[in-house]
Every structure is written in structure tokens, then in C-alpha cells.
Motif scaffolding. Structure first.
Motif, PDB file in Angstrom:
ATOM      1  N   UNK A  51       0.834  -1.203   0.000  1.00  0.00           N
ATOM      2  CA  UNK A  51       0.000   0.000   0.000  1.00  0.00           C
ATOM      3  C   UNK A  51       0.867   1.250   0.000  1.00  0.00           C
ATOM      4  N   UNK A  52       0.329   2.327  -0.545  1.00  0.00           N
ATOM      5  CA  UNK A  52       0.909   3.659  -0.416  1.00  0.00           C
ATOM      6  C   UNK A  52       0.112   4.348   0.680  1.00  0.00           C
ATOM      7  N   UNK A  53       0.797   4.710   1.776  1.00  0.00           N
ATOM      8  CA  UNK A  53       0.148   5.268   2.952  1.00  0.00           C
ATOM      9  C   UNK A  53       0.499   6.737   3.136  1.00  0.00           C
ATOM     10  N   UNK A  54      -0.463   7.492   3.665  1.00  0.00           N
ATOM     11  CA  UNK A  54      -0.236   8.856   4.125  1.00  0.00           C
ATOM     12  C   UNK A  54      -0.487   8.868   5.634  1.00  0.00           C
ATOM     13  N   UNK A  55       0.439   9.430   6.383  1.00  0.00           N
ATOM     14  CA  UNK A  55       0.233   9.671   7.807  1.00  0.00           C
ATOM     15  C   UNK A  55       0.199  11.176   8.023  1.00  0.00           C
TER      16      UNK A  55
END
Length: 155
Positions: A51-55
């Protein structure tokens, strides 16, 4: 479509894109404000578990923008000077906040973000890489889900 599906469909482009994002910590995220105008913000991204995650920090404007309208555009940090080693890379898609505690705990084990935070999983709608080949051609590679990779060369 998630990052793993894109990587499976276009492994060479996926490696190049990941490398560009991995070269620097901070990148530029564009979201949409309430009135529809664009907002750009700095952002760290992670490729974890396919997955490509944004925090994001709690209640940051970019997180609130994405809760309201999940569409985003993400540009890799171009780096210093005139050279775009690996090319100019952009990803567009939709980002959705993850409320599942197990998923968030697994992410924090891998990434160790400051707490509390918003965690968003992305769905890709477009990946674009623009680069110069042989000091002669401007090459644009465009990928969209369900379509073959399209490559345009211009002199």
C-alpha cells in the motif's frame, strides 16, 4: 487499485516511482479545500505492505480536506539543482482514512509515527513519470488502472 496491484502490472515503473519517493523524505500533496480550490502541503509517504500510505497530524487541514473529498495529487520531491534523477514523478488517486485498530497498529510497528495521527490508504487513479532520454527526448509514461502503460516521446 492499490500499490501492490500497480507494482504487479508495471513493476519497472513502480520501482522507479518508489525510488524517486524514497530519495527524499518530504513531498508535495495537493488536496481540495471546501471551496474547491487547491491546497498544497508537505507530506511524508510510506510504501508498506503493498500500500501507499499517508500519515498526518491530527486534524491537519490536508487530512480534513481528504475526509471531505478523497481526491489527491502527489508529486515527488524534485531534489536540489536542475537534475531530476529518475525523472519527475506524480501519483493521483483517492485517500481514505483507516479506522481499523489492527491495521493502524501494524503500520505503527513498521513506521513508528508520532501519536496521535491520521492514517490514510490510497487508491491509485494515475501514475506519471516524465524524464529526459539520451539528452534528446522528453519521455512521458502514463499509467491508469485497466489501461496499458502509455509512453509518449517528444523531441
Amino acid at each position: 487499485m492499490n500499490w501492490a496491484a500497480f507494482s504487479s502490472a508495471e513493476p519497472d515503473l513502480a520501482r522507479t516511482v518508489e525510488g524517486r519517493f524514497g530519495a527524499f523524505t518530504h513531498h508535495v500533496l495537493a488536496t481540495l479545500r471546501k471551496d474547491g480550490s487547491p491546497r498544497t502541503s508537505g507530506l511524508e509517504v510510506r510504501f508498506v505492505g503493498g500500500e501507499l500510505w499517508f500519515g498526518m497530524m491530527p486534524d491537519s487541514l490536508k487530512a480534513l480536506d481528504l475526509r471531505r473529498d478523497p481526491r489527491f495529487a502527489l508529486q515527488a520531491n524534485p531534489g536540489e539543482g536542475q537534475s531530476l534523477g529518475g525523472g519527475d514523478v506524480r501519483i493521483a488517486g483517492r485517500a481514505f482514512e483507516v479506522g481499523d485498530g489492527d491495521t493502524k497498529r501494524a503500520y505503527t510497528t513498521e513506521v513508528e509515527p508520532p501519536e496521535p495521527f491520521h492514517l490514510l490508504r490510497t487508491e491509485l487513479t494515475e501514475v506519471v513519470r516524465t524524464h529526459v532520454e539520451d539528452d534528446t527526448y522528453l519521455v512521458v509514461e502514463i499509467w491508469k488502472p485497466g489501461e496499458p502503460l502509455r509512453t509518449i516521446k517528444r523531441t
